[in-house]
Enzyme design. Structure first.
Site, PDB file in Angstrom:
ATOM      1  CB  SER A 127      -0.964   0.015   1.182  1.00 31.37           C
ATOM      2  OG  SER A 127      -0.417  -0.536   2.316  1.00 31.37           O
ATOM      3  CG  HIS A 148      -2.897  -0.919  -3.741  1.00 32.90           C
ATOM      4  ND1 HIS A 148      -3.305   0.379  -3.553  1.00 32.90           N
ATOM      5  CD2 HIS A 148      -2.859  -1.463  -2.493  1.00 32.90           C
ATOM      6  CE1 HIS A 148      -3.494   0.611  -2.274  1.00 32.90           C
ATOM      7  NE2 HIS A 148      -3.234  -0.495  -1.604  1.00 32.90           N
ATOM      8  CD  GLU A 160      -4.497   2.706  -6.452  1.00 36.30           C
ATOM      9  OE1 GLU A 160      -4.923   3.869  -6.446  1.00 36.30           O
ATOM     10  OE2 GLU A 160      -3.615   2.304  -5.658  1.00 36.30           O
ATOM     11  CG  ASN A 198      -3.361   3.917   0.104  1.00 35.14           C
ATOM     12  OD1 ASN A 198      -4.556   4.006   0.365  1.00 35.14           O
ATOM     13  ND2 ASN A 198      -2.699   2.793   0.227  1.00 35.14           N
TER      14      ASN A 198
HETATM   15  C1  LIG Z   1      -3.996   6.481   6.306  1.00 37.14           C
HETATM   16  C2  LIG Z   1      -4.840   5.530   5.487  1.00 37.14           C
HETATM   17  C3  LIG Z   1      -4.049   4.427   5.078  1.00 37.14           C
HETATM   18  C4  LIG Z   1      -4.715   3.400   4.254  1.00 37.14           C
HETATM   19  C5  LIG Z   1      -3.678   2.455   3.786  1.00 37.14           C
HETATM   20  C6  LIG Z   1      -3.885   1.001   3.808  1.00 37.14           C
HETATM   21  C7  LIG Z   1      -5.068   0.583   3.067  1.00 37.14           C
HETATM   22  C8  LIG Z   1      -4.863   0.506   1.602  1.00 37.14           C
HETATM   23  O1  LIG Z   1      -3.762   0.324   1.058  1.00 37.14           O
HETATM   24  C9  LIG Z   1      -6.023   0.647   0.717  1.00 37.14           C
HETATM   25  C10 LIG Z   1      -7.349   0.474   1.376  1.00 37.14           C
HETATM   26  O2  LIG Z   1      -7.862  -0.602   1.456  1.00 37.14           O
HETATM   27  S1  LIG Z   1      -8.031   1.894   1.962  1.00 37.14           S
HETATM   28  C11 LIG Z   1      -9.603   1.378   2.560  1.00 37.14           C
HETATM   29  C12 LIG Z   1     -10.593   1.235   1.450  1.00 37.14           C
HETATM   30  N1  LIG Z   1     -11.861   0.832   2.015  1.00 37.14           N
HETATM   31  C13 LIG Z   1     -12.807   1.721   2.345  1.00 37.14           C
HETATM   32  O3  LIG Z   1     -12.658   2.912   2.136  1.00 37.14           O
HETATM   33  C14 LIG Z   1     -14.027   1.121   2.975  1.00 37.14           C
HETATM   34  C15 LIG Z   1     -15.062   2.156   3.248  1.00 37.14           C
HETATM   35  N2  LIG Z   1     -16.244   1.504   3.800  1.00 37.14           N
HETATM   36  C16 LIG Z   1     -17.165   0.870   3.013  1.00 37.14           C
HETATM   37  O4  LIG Z   1     -17.090   0.864   1.778  1.00 37.14           O
HETATM   38  C17 LIG Z   1     -18.300   0.201   3.735  1.00 37.14           C
HETATM   39  O5  LIG Z   1     -18.427   0.798   4.994  1.00 37.14           O
HETATM   40  C18 LIG Z   1     -18.097  -1.357   3.896  1.00 37.14           C
HETATM   41  C19 LIG Z   1     -18.151  -2.011   2.512  1.00 37.14           C
HETATM   42  C20 LIG Z   1     -16.772  -1.687   4.560  1.00 37.14           C
HETATM   43  C21 LIG Z   1     -19.187  -1.928   4.758  1.00 37.14           C
HETATM   44  O6  LIG Z   1     -20.416  -1.532   4.243  1.00 37.14           O
HETATM   45  P1  LIG Z   1     -21.722  -1.473   5.136  1.00 37.14           P
HETATM   46  O7  LIG Z   1     -21.466  -0.612   6.301  1.00 37.14           O
HETATM   47  O8  LIG Z   1     -22.860  -1.148   4.244  1.00 37.14           O
HETATM   48  O9  LIG Z   1     -21.780  -2.934   5.750  1.00 37.14           O
HETATM   49  P2  LIG Z   1     -22.457  -4.264   5.271  1.00 37.14           P
HETATM   50  O10 LIG Z   1     -23.925  -4.035   5.090  1.00 37.14           O
HETATM   51  O11 LIG Z   1     -22.009  -5.297   6.251  1.00 37.14           O
HETATM   52  O12 LIG Z   1     -21.781  -4.600   3.866  1.00 37.14           O
HETATM   53  C22 LIG Z   1     -22.156  -4.047   2.623  1.00 37.14           C
HETATM   54  C23 LIG Z   1     -22.237  -5.122   1.576  1.00 37.14           C
HETATM   55  O13 LIG Z   1     -20.958  -5.729   1.394  1.00 37.14           O
HETATM   56  C24 LIG Z   1     -21.034  -7.144   1.666  1.00 37.14           C
HETATM   57  N3  LIG Z   1     -19.782  -7.533   2.341  1.00 37.14           N
HETATM   58  C25 LIG Z   1     -19.183  -6.879   3.349  1.00 37.14           C
HETATM   59  N4  LIG Z   1     -18.004  -7.461   3.645  1.00 37.14           N
HETATM   60  C26 LIG Z   1     -17.867  -8.522   2.770  1.00 37.14           C
HETATM   61  C27 LIG Z   1     -16.868  -9.481   2.538  1.00 37.14           C
HETATM   62  N5  LIG Z   1     -15.743  -9.491   3.250  1.00 37.14           N
HETATM   63  N6  LIG Z   1     -17.062 -10.395   1.560  1.00 37.14           N
HETATM   64  C28 LIG Z   1     -18.168 -10.382   0.802  1.00 37.14           C
HETATM   65  N7  LIG Z   1     -19.160  -9.484   0.955  1.00 37.14           N
HETATM   66  C29 LIG Z   1     -19.016  -8.573   1.940  1.00 37.14           C
HETATM   67  C30 LIG Z   1     -22.242  -7.319   2.543  1.00 37.14           C
HETATM   68  O14 LIG Z   1     -22.767  -8.613   2.420  1.00 37.14           O
HETATM   69  C31 LIG Z   1     -23.156  -6.252   1.975  1.00 37.14           C
HETATM   70  O15 LIG Z   1     -23.750  -6.723   0.780  1.00 37.14           O
HETATM   71  P3  LIG Z   1     -25.242  -6.308   0.383  1.00 37.14           P
HETATM   72  O16 LIG Z   1     -26.081  -7.057   1.335  1.00 37.14           O
HETATM   73  O17 LIG Z   1     -25.394  -6.728  -1.040  1.00 37.14           O
HETATM   74  O18 LIG Z   1     -25.344  -4.822   0.551  1.00 37.14           O
HETATM   75  N1  LIG Z   2      -4.863  -3.833   5.434  1.00 36.96           N
HETATM   76  C1  LIG Z   2      -5.239  -3.095   4.403  1.00 36.96           C
HETATM   77  O1  LIG Z   2      -6.264  -2.400   4.455  1.00 36.96           O
HETATM   78  C2  LIG Z   2      -4.432  -3.141   3.146  1.00 36.96           C
HETATM   79  C3  LIG Z   2      -3.152  -3.683   3.126  1.00 36.96           C
HETATM   80  N2  LIG Z   2      -2.438  -3.708   1.952  1.00 36.96           N
HETATM   81  C4  LIG Z   2      -1.096  -4.303   1.915  1.00 36.96           C
HETATM   82  O2  LIG Z   2      -1.246  -5.726   1.838  1.00 36.96           O
HETATM   83  C5  LIG Z   2      -0.164  -6.377   2.527  1.00 36.96           C
HETATM   84  C6  LIG Z   2      -0.730  -7.292   3.610  1.00 36.96           C
HETATM   85  O3  LIG Z   2      -1.523  -6.548   4.484  1.00 36.96           O
HETATM   86  P1  LIG Z   2      -2.596  -7.260   5.457  1.00 36.96           P
HETATM   87  O4  LIG Z   2      -3.283  -8.362   4.740  1.00 36.96           O
HETATM   88  O5  LIG Z   2      -3.380  -6.155   6.043  1.00 36.96           O
HETATM   89  O6  LIG Z   2      -1.620  -7.895   6.556  1.00 36.96           O
HETATM   90  P2  LIG Z   2      -1.899  -9.105   7.589  1.00 36.96           P
HETATM   91  O7  LIG Z   2      -0.994  -8.847   8.730  1.00 36.96           O
HETATM   92  O8  LIG Z   2      -3.348  -9.282   7.808  1.00 36.96           O
HETATM   93  O9  LIG Z   2      -1.372 -10.380   6.784  1.00 36.96           O
HETATM   94  C7  LIG Z   2      -0.029 -10.592   6.440  1.00 36.96           C
HETATM   95  C8  LIG Z   2       0.222 -12.084   6.509  1.00 36.96           C
HETATM   96  O10 LIG Z   2       1.484 -12.366   5.901  1.00 36.96           O
HETATM   97  C9  LIG Z   2       2.074 -13.459   6.598  1.00 36.96           C
HETATM   98  N3  LIG Z   2       3.507 -13.431   6.307  1.00 36.96           N
HETATM   99  C10 LIG Z   2       4.443 -12.556   6.771  1.00 36.96           C
HETATM  100  N4  LIG Z   2       5.648 -12.834   6.219  1.00 36.96           N
HETATM  101  C11 LIG Z   2       5.439 -13.892   5.358  1.00 36.96           C
HETATM  102  C12 LIG Z   2       6.298 -14.625   4.483  1.00 36.96           C
HETATM  103  N5  LIG Z   2       7.582 -14.344   4.359  1.00 36.96           N
HETATM  104  N6  LIG Z   2       5.749 -15.641   3.763  1.00 36.96           N
HETATM  105  C13 LIG Z   2       4.431 -15.950   3.863  1.00 36.96           C
HETATM  106  N7  LIG Z   2       3.571 -15.278   4.686  1.00 36.96           N
HETATM  107  C14 LIG Z   2       4.087 -14.262   5.419  1.00 36.96           C
HETATM  108  C15 LIG Z   2       1.724 -13.221   8.057  1.00 36.96           C
HETATM  109  O11 LIG Z   2       1.764 -14.433   8.780  1.00 36.96           O
HETATM  110  C16 LIG Z   2       0.299 -12.639   7.938  1.00 36.96           C
HETATM  111  O12 LIG Z   2      -0.687 -13.640   8.081  1.00 36.96           O
HETATM  112  C17 LIG Z   2       0.742  -5.246   3.042  1.00 36.96           C
HETATM  113  O13 LIG Z   2       1.749  -4.999   2.096  1.00 36.96           O
HETATM  114  C18 LIG Z   2      -0.222  -4.060   3.127  1.00 36.96           C
HETATM  115  O14 LIG Z   2       0.427  -2.825   3.003  1.00 36.96           O
HETATM  116  C19 LIG Z   2      -2.953  -3.229   0.770  1.00 36.96           C
HETATM  117  C20 LIG Z   2      -4.237  -2.726   0.732  1.00 36.96           C
HETATM  118  C21 LIG Z   2      -5.059  -2.605   1.926  1.00 36.96           C
END
Ligand SMILES: CCCCCCCC(=O)CC(=O)SCCNC(=O)CCNC(=O)[C@H](O)C(C)(C)COP(=O)(O)OP(=O)(O)OC[C@H]1O[C@@H](n2cnc3c(N)ncnc32)[C@H](O)[C@@H]1OP(=O)(O)O
Ligand SMILES: NC(=O)C1=CN([C@@H]2O[C@H](COP(=O)(O)OP(=O)(O)OC[C@H]3O[C@@H](n4cnc5c(N)ncnc54)[C@H](O)[C@@H]3O)[C@@H](O)[C@H]2O)C=CC1
Length: 294
Positions: A127, A148, A160, A198
């Site tokens: 990330s 990504h 991405e 990000n």
């Molecule tokens: C400083 C910052 C640094 C960031 C750096 C690290 C991170 C990264 O590199 C990049 C990232 O990932 S950034 C984060 C990106 N994610 C977001 O922004 C999530 C924002 N939140 C949401 O979209 C909703 O609250 C969310 C979707 C999460 C939940 O929605 P709701 O509140 O409406 O909750 P639900 O009603 O439970 O879910 C909505 C629909 O989605 C289905 N669902 C949820 N989780 C699931 C899962 N794990 N697998 C499959 N389906 C899933 C759920 O069933 C529901 O479906 P519908 O019933 O059809 O609406």
């Molecule tokens: N958490 C987030 O929202 C997001 C995370 N990422 C990126 O994805 C990557 C993983 O993040 P998460 O899934 O959140 O971390 P996590 O901590 O949930 O999972 C990482 C896993 O990698 C395993 N691991 C560590 N070293 C290993 C190795 N050498 N060989 C095999 N397995 C190993 C660990 O046991 C752990 O289960 C990071 O690079 C993070 O920056 C990207 C997008 C979103």
């Protein structure tokens, strides 16, 4: 959309790796999910099963038997392993989703480069780290890029696709096609800090923390403002808790070190304090808000 990739090895069975394995298997790919810990793999398989069940309920609403078949067939496509090198030997594509640490990623990729077939493409789900820096240890720099994903992977529709300095056109094209095949809308990014999402999201979240730190508004009001005033599904402080405050801090510290003149990446005392206190967000039961511990 057809993809040349049929066999995917996902390394790292945590939050992101299990989601990537799920969407790949759902799309009909053969997956090997790898983690060093077999406990993590068991937990991942359980959560993938539950999440596939959620998908099946939606897609096969009136056909529960077909839904069950979809879950069973998708699960059957996911094998697990604790041996990254062995698992890479049959891969067309390796997606790395291990800990966000350059040295650990280097160690893994140099090990894989020695054993993976010539045609295998390597991708990192990093990330915040540079794709060019990660791939500096491998010979196959033309077959290396960034893929990504976003959390939660099965729900977030974006992928991405990051082109490193030496990513070939053929590798880029294959990554784009694979992204589509696993159901994502792909955008193309250069290897710049945070790519697109990000690079915008981190400063946004950080500005929200600074706003709260200054006492300009309450946490609830900041989150309500961005949900109701800007249409975001979560407010910035809720999202910071969801992502993990340690992750927020880790990214910020890394970028501050690399780009000390960029004020948006300056450290935030409140964020440092919460992390030092172990208040890491949802996973710790407390961050900007309190949560029931799972
Ligand atoms: C400083 C910052 C640094 C960031 C750096 C690290 C991170 C990264 O590199 C990049 C990232 O990932 S950034 C984060 C990106 N994610 C977001 O922004 C999530 C924002 N939140 C949401 O979209 C909703 O609250 C969310 C979707 C999460 C939940 O929605 P709701 O509140 O409406 O909750 P639900 O009603 O439970 O879910 C909505 C629909 O989605 C289905 N669902 C949820 N989780 C699931 C899962 N794990 N697998 C499959 N389906 C899933 C759920 O069933 C529901 O479906 P519908 O019933 O059809 O609406
Ligand atoms: N958490 C987030 O929202 C997001 C995370 N990422 C990126 O994805 C990557 C993983 O993040 P998460 O899934 O959140 O971390 P996590 O901590 O949930 O999972 C990482 C896993 O990698 C395993 N691991 C560590 N070293 C290993 C190795 N050498 N060989 C095999 N397995 C190993 C660990 O046991 C752990 O289960 C990071 O690079 C993070 O920056 C990207 C997008 C979103």
């Amino acid at each position: 959309m057809q993809s040349a990739i049929k066999n995917v090895t996902v390394i790292g069975g945590g939050l992101m790796g299990s989601g990537i394995a799920q969407v790949s298997a759902q799309a009909g790919q053969n997956v090997i999910l790898v983690d060093l810990s077999s406990d993590v793999l068991a937990k991942s398989q359980k959560s993938i099963g539950a999440n596939l069940g959620r998908v099946a309920k939606k897609v096969y609403k009136d056909k529960p038997q077909e839904g069950e078949k979809f879950v069973a067939e998708s699960m059957a496509r996911i094998k697990t392993s604790t041996d990254p090198a062995e698992a890479a030997k049959s891969a067309d594509l390796v997606v790395e989703a291990i800990v966000e640490n350059m040295n650990v990623k280097h160690k893994l990729f140099s090990q894989l480069d020695a054993v993976a077939p010539n045609h295998t493409i390597f991708a990192s789900n990093t990330s915040s780290l540079s794709i060019n820096e990660i791939c500096s240890v491998v010979k196959r720099k033309d077959r290396f890029g960034g893929l990504h994903f976003f959390n939660p992977v099965p729900v977030m529709r974006l992928l991405e696709v990051v082109r490193g300095a030496e990513t070939s056109d053929a590798t880029y094209k294959t990554m784009m096609e694979w992204g589509k095949a696993v159901g994502k809308t792909c955008i193309t990014c250069k290897d710049t800090p945070g790519f697109v999402v990000n690079r915008l999201l981190v400063p946004y979240i950080c500005e929200a923390i600074r706003l709260y730190e200054r006492g300009d508004a309450s946490a609830r009001d900041i989150d309500t403002a961005m949900k109701l005033g800007a249409g975001y599904p979560m407010g910035p402080l809720e999202l910071a808790d969801y992502v993990g405050l340690d992750t927020n801090k880790f990214i910020l510290d890394g970028w501050h070190k690399k780009y000390p003149d960029q004020p948006l990446f300056n450290p935030i005392p409140l964020l440092d304090k919460l992390v030092a206190e172990g208040k890491l967000g949802v996973k710790a039961g407390e961050g900007f808000y309190k949560y029931d511990k799972k």
